[in-house]
Write a protein that holds these residues in place. Structure first.
Motif, short mmCIF file in Angstrom:
data_model
loop_
_atom_site.label_atom_id
_atom_site.label_comp_id
_atom_site.label_asym_id
_atom_site.label_seq_id
_atom_site.Cartn_x
_atom_site.Cartn_y
_atom_site.Cartn_z
N ALA A 1 -4.62 -2.79 5.77
CA ALA A 1 -4.47 -4.23 6.03
C ALA A 1 -3.05 -4.54 6.49
O ALA A 1 -2.85 -5.30 7.46
CB ALA A 1 -4.81 -5.02 4.77
N ALA A 2 -2.06 -3.97 5.80
CA ALA A 2 -0.67 -4.23 6.18
C ALA A 2 -0.34 -3.60 7.52
O ALA A 2 0.35 -4.20 8.36
CB ALA A 2 0.27 -3.69 5.10
N VAL B 1 -2.66 -11.38 5.91
CA VAL B 1 -2.82 -10.06 5.30
C VAL B 1 -3.59 -10.21 3.99
O VAL B 1 -3.21 -11.01 3.13
CB VAL B 1 -1.46 -9.38 5.02
CG1 VAL B 1 -1.66 -8.03 4.34
CG2 VAL B 1 -0.68 -9.19 6.31
N ALA B 2 -4.65 -9.43 3.84
CA ALA B 2 -5.46 -9.48 2.62
C ALA B 2 -5.13 -8.26 1.78
O ALA B 2 -5.54 -7.14 2.10
CB ALA B 2 -6.94 -9.52 2.97
N GLN C 1 5.70 -1.17 4.34
CA GLN C 1 4.60 -1.96 4.88
C GLN C 1 4.83 -3.47 4.79
O GLN C 1 4.37 -4.22 5.66
CB GLN C 1 3.30 -1.61 4.15
CG GLN C 1 2.81 -0.20 4.42
CD GLN C 1 2.26 -0.03 5.83
OE1 GLN C 1 2.15 -0.98 6.59
NE2 GLN C 1 1.93 1.20 6.19
N LEU C 2 5.52 -3.92 3.74
CA LEU C 2 5.69 -5.36 3.51
C LEU C 2 7.16 -5.65 3.23
O LEU C 2 7.51 -6.43 2.34
CB LEU C 2 4.82 -5.82 2.33
CG LEU C 2 3.31 -5.68 2.51
CD1 LEU C 2 2.59 -5.89 1.18
CD2 LEU C 2 2.78 -6.66 3.55
N GLY C 3 8.03 -5.02 4.00
CA GLY C 3 9.45 -5.02 3.70
C GLY C 3 10.11 -6.38 3.66
O GLY C 3 11.04 -6.59 2.88
N GLU C 4 9.65 -7.31 4.47
CA GLU C 4 10.31 -8.61 4.46
C GLU C 4 9.78 -9.53 3.38
O GLU C 4 10.46 -10.47 2.98
CB GLU C 4 10.26 -9.24 5.85
CG GLU C 4 11.11 -8.48 6.85
CD GLU C 4 11.37 -9.22 8.14
OE1 GLU C 4 11.23 -10.46 8.18
OE2 GLU C 4 11.73 -8.54 9.13
#
Length: 672
Positions: free
Chosen positions: A437-438, A424-425, A350-353
Motif C-alpha cells: 500500500a505504501a 494510503v490504507a 515507506q512512510l518517512g515524512e
C-alpha cells in the motif's frame, strides 16, 4: 551514496567568552602509539576502534555509525508511542506510522502466514497466458515499486530542470551490479555460485520442488546475465551525458516495438510525452526478451523478483535466507538486526515524512537550524573565495562558477511541507500488504509529477536519515535532521570540532556541484557545458591526479580502488576539507583563536574531528563490495587520501617531506 543520536537541544551561537567551556575532540579515541604523519586514520580513531569491535549485526562501526543506531532507538521510541494508541484519526501520520510499525513487529502473525501474503501475486504470475498478460503483470509490479526489469521514475529534465519528465532506468538484477555476472576473479565466481543456491532456496521456501527450484534459479541467472550484458557499468553510470537520451513518446516504439507503451503510460496515469531513456541498449535487450524468451522463463524471473522484493516482509525462513546471502556473504555481518530496528528502518523508508514530522518536532528545534545556516553561509563564502583565487581558471569560467555557486540552495532538517499520504490504507493485519500500500502510494506520488513544473520543495531523504546529498539538477545541498547530531554536529563542541566534522560534510556536498559530474551542470541545473576548452582540460587533468592517487589504494593484495569510480566523492572530500578549514579560520576572525584542549591546537582538533567522524572500521567483505560498486572509497582512504594533499594538515601536525601523510609535491592533488 550514500550513505546516524542525542537530542539536539537549543543550539546557540558560541561566543569567545564561552569557548573555554566547550569540549574538543575525543582524546580517548586517539591511538597514542600511532603517528599522525604516518597513518592519520589509525592515529585519530585507532583506540576507539580497538575498544569497540563491530557489532555482529553491522558491517561497519564508528561513533558516527553508533550514533545512527542510537537514532533508530529514538525512531523506535516514537513508533512505540504511536503504535500504543488505537484512537488516531484514520489516515493521520500517527495512525499510518503506528499501525505500519505494529504490523511489522507482529512476528508471530507474520510467521503464521508464511508465504500466503504473496499467494495472489504468485498465482497471478502463474496464470500469465500470453504476451499481453505478461506486459500487464510488468505494469502491476512496477506500480508496487518492483523494477522488472526496468523502472519509470519522475525527475527533472536534464536539459530543462524546471520541468519534470519520466526517466526510464535499467533495473531487475539480483546481484549488486552488472560486473558480478561476468568477472572471473574468484570472489565473483563464488558470488555467482552462492547466488544460484540462494535463488533456488527462495523458490523452495515458496513451495517449488527442489529440482524445479534449481532449474528456475538457472533460468533467472541466465535471464539477468543477458540484461546485465546490456547494462552500463558502474563507471559509465557516473557519466550524465551517457544517460541523457531524450526520446519522443512515439520513438519508444523504435527502441522497444514489442511493448505497449500507450497502455503502460495510460495505466500508470502518466502523460504520453517525451521520456529520457537512460540506457537505450538495455531497453532494446528488454524488447528482445519480450519477443523471444518463452513465457515460463519470464514467469520464473517475475516470481524471483517478487520474492526478492518481499523477503524481509515474510516469515522467518525467508528473512534468514535473504540475510544469509545479502548480509553474511556480501557484507560479512554475522547476525541479523533486531526486528525492531528492521521495522523502524522500513517504516522510515515507506512512510518517512509521516514519521519524520514527529521526529523533527522532538529532535530538531529552530535554534539548530539557525546554527547550521550560519555554518553553511560561511562555507559557501569560503568556496567563493577559493574560486576567485584559482590560478588555473580564466575569468570567464570563474564568473560562471561563481554564478553557479550563488544559486545554491541549502535545505536543513526537514521539509517545509510534509507529505500527507492521503489514501494510503495501513492496518495491523498484514505487514506485506502495508508495504504494498505504501509503495503504491509512493510510486503514484512520484508519477504524478510527470509533465508538471518541478516541485523544489520535495526532499530525496527523510528527516531521520543520517546522511546528506547534493542534487545537481536543483543545485541544492540537503542535510536531514538525522545527521545534525553528535559526532557530526554538537552544541557542546568547539567550532574546530564542528567545522572539522559536519563542516567538512557541508563542504563535501558543496564540492559535488563542482566535481567531475556536478561540473557538467550549470547555474540553472542544466546539463550544459560552461567551461572554456582550456579550463576544461585543466580540470580533467586535476581530476586525473585524484584518479591516479586512489588507484594506488589497496584493501588487500590485488584489490584496489577504481579511481574513476570514486573520483566524484574523492574530489568532494578533498575540496570539502580544504574549504571547511578555510571557513573555520574565517569564522574566528575578530573572535580570537580557540584554546588548545587536551594538548591539541584548534587546527589539530579540526583534522582529528574529521578522522574521528569518518573513522569507520569496515568488514573486509563489505570493503570488497564497496571497491566493486560504491563511488565512496573505504573509510581509511577517505581520511588519509584528501588530508595527505593538504599543506594545512601537514602544518598542523608538523609533518615532513617523506612522511606517508605528505604526498610528494609532484603528485599532490588539488582540484578546488
Amino acid at each position: 551514496m550514500v550513505k546516524s543520536s542525542v537530542p539536539l537541544v537549543a543550539l546557540l551561537a558560541v561566543s569567545t567568552a564561552s569557548a573555554g567551556a566547550l569540549h574538543g575532540i575525543q582524546p580517548g579515541d586517539i591511538n597514542r602509539g600511532g603517528q599522525a604523519c604516518d597513518d592519520f586514520f589509525d592515529y585519530a580513531n585507532g583506540a576507539w576502534r580497538q575498544q569497540n569491535p563491530i557489532p555482529d549485526y553491522m558491517d561497519r562501526w564508528s561513533r558516527r555509525w553508533q550514533s545512527g543506531e542510537v537514532n533508530k532507538e529514538r525512531v523506535r521510541d516514537i513508533l512505540t508511542e504511536l503504535s500504543a494508541r488505537n484512537d488516531w484519526p484514520k489516515g493521520s501520520a500517527g495512525q499510518l506510522a503506528g499501525d505500519f510499525y505494529a504490523a511489522c513487529m507482529d512476528e508471530s502473525r507474520i510467521d503464521a502466514l508464511g508465504v500466503e501474503p504473496l499467494r495472489p501475486w504468485l498465482d497471478e504470475i502463474g496464470a500469465i497466458g500470453d504476451r499481453d498478460g505478461l506486459q500487464r503483470e510488468i505494469g502491476k509490479l512496477h506500480a508496487a515499486g518492483i523494477a522488472v526489469p526496468f523502472v519509470v521514475f519522475a525527475g527533472e529534465d536534464l536539459r530543462e530542470p524546471s520541468k519534470t519528465i519520466a526517466h526510464l532506468y535499467a533495473g531487475g538484477l539480483g546481484l549488486p551490479d552488472r560486473d558480478y555476472y561476468f568477472k572471473t576473479e574468484p570472489r565473483f565466481v563464488e558470488a555467482r555460485a552462492k547466488y544460484l543456491l540462494h535463488v533456488a532456496k527462495m523458490f523452495e521456501l515458496a513451495g517449488a520442488p527442489g529440482e524445479q527450484a534449481q532449474r528456475d534459479a538457472q533460468t533467472v541467472f541466465e535471464f539477468e546475465q543477458r540484461l546485465a550484458e546490456a547494462s552500463l557499468d558502474n563507471v559509465q553510470l557516473r557519466d550524465p551525458k551517457l544517460q541523457d537520451n531524450p526520446t519522443g513518446f512515439d520513438d519508444l516504439a523504435k527502441l522497444a516495438p514489442n511493448f505497449d507503451w500507450s497502455g503502460y503510460f495510460d495505466a500508470a496515469q502518466m502523460p504520453r510525452a517525451a521520456v529520457n531513456v537512460t540506457q537505450p541498449k538495455f531497453l532494446q535487450q528488454f524488447d528482445r526478451e519480450l519477443a523471444k524468451t518463452p513465457l515460463p522463463q519470464w514467469q520464473a524471473y517475475l516470481r524471483w523478483q517478487l520474492l526478492h522484493a518481499a523477503a524481509d516482509s515474510l516469515s522467518t525462513p525467508f528473512v534468514e535466507e535473504n540475510f544469509a546471502f545479502n548480509g553474511k556473504f556480501l557484507t560479512g555481518t554475522t547476525q541479523i538486526k533486531p526486528r525492531w530496528k528492521r521495522c523502524a528502518e522500513l517504516t522510515d523508508n515507506q512512510l518517512g515524512e509521516a514519521l519524520g514530522q514527529k521526529y523533527a518536532e522532538k529532535y530538531f528545534p529552530p535554534q539548530a537550524k539557525a546554527r547550521m545556516q550560519e555554518m553553511v553561509k560561511n562555507i559557501l563564502a569560503a568556496m567563493d573565495d577559493t574560486i576567485r583565487e584559482l590560478d588555473w581558471m580564466d575569468d570567464a569560467t570563474k564568473q560562471k562558477a561563481l554564478e553557479k555557486r550563488s544559486t545554491f540552495v541549502a535545505k536543513l532538517g526537514y521539509p517545509d511541507k510534509f507529505k500527507t499520504y492521503d489514501g494510503v490504507a495501513v492496518s495491523r493485519d498484514s505487514a506485506w500488504n502495508n508495504v504494498v500500500a505504501a509503495s503504491r502510494w509512493n510510486v503514484a506520488d512520484n508519477r504524478s509529477q510527470v509533465g508538471k513544473p518541478t516541485d523544489r520543495s520535495r526532499w530525496g531523504m527523510t528527516p531521520p536519515t543520517s546522511n546528506a546529498y547534493y542534487n545537481p539538477l536543483q543545485n541544492e545541498i540537503v542535510f536531514p535532521a538525522g545527521i545534525l547530531q553528535p559526532p557530526a554536529f554538537d552544541v557542546d563542541a568547539t567550532d574546530a570540532v564542528n567545522y572539522g566534522a559536519i563542516g567538512v560534510v557541508i563542504g563535501h556536498e558543496i564540492s559535488h556541484g563542482f566535481d567531475d559530474q556536478g561540473a557538467q551542470f550549470d547555474a540553472q541545473g542544466r546539463l550544459k557545458n560552461w567551461w572554456t576548452p582550456a579550463d576544461g582540460r585543466q580540470f580533467a587533468a586535476k581530476g586525473q591526479c585524484v584518479v591516479d592517487q586512489f588507484e594506488g589504494y589497496f584493501i588487500e593484495p590485488g584489490v584496489h580502488h577504481n579511481g574513476k569510480l570514486v573520483l566524484g566523492e574523492s574530489i568532494g572530500d578533498l575540496a570539502g576539507a580544504k574549504i571547511a578549514y578555510r571557513a573555520y579560520l574565517k569564522s574566528r576572525e575578530g573572535k580570537g583563536p580557540e584554546p588548545t584542549l587536551d594538548g591539541f591546537t584548534p587546527q589539530q582538533q579540526f583534522f582529528i574531528a574529521w578522522g574521528q567522524f569518518r573513522g569507520d572500521e569496515t568488514r573486509m567483505e563489505t570493503q570488497r563490495t564497496m571497491i566493486q560498486g560504491d563511488p565512496h572509497p573505504v573509510a581509511k582512504y577517505r581520511v588519509n587520501g584528501p588530508l595527505s594533499n593538504l599543506p594545512a594538515f601537514q602544518q598542523a601536525f608538523q609533518c615532513k617531506a617523506g612522511d606517508a601523510m605528505v604526498r610528494a609535491e609532484a603528485k599532490r592533488c588539488e582540484v578546488w
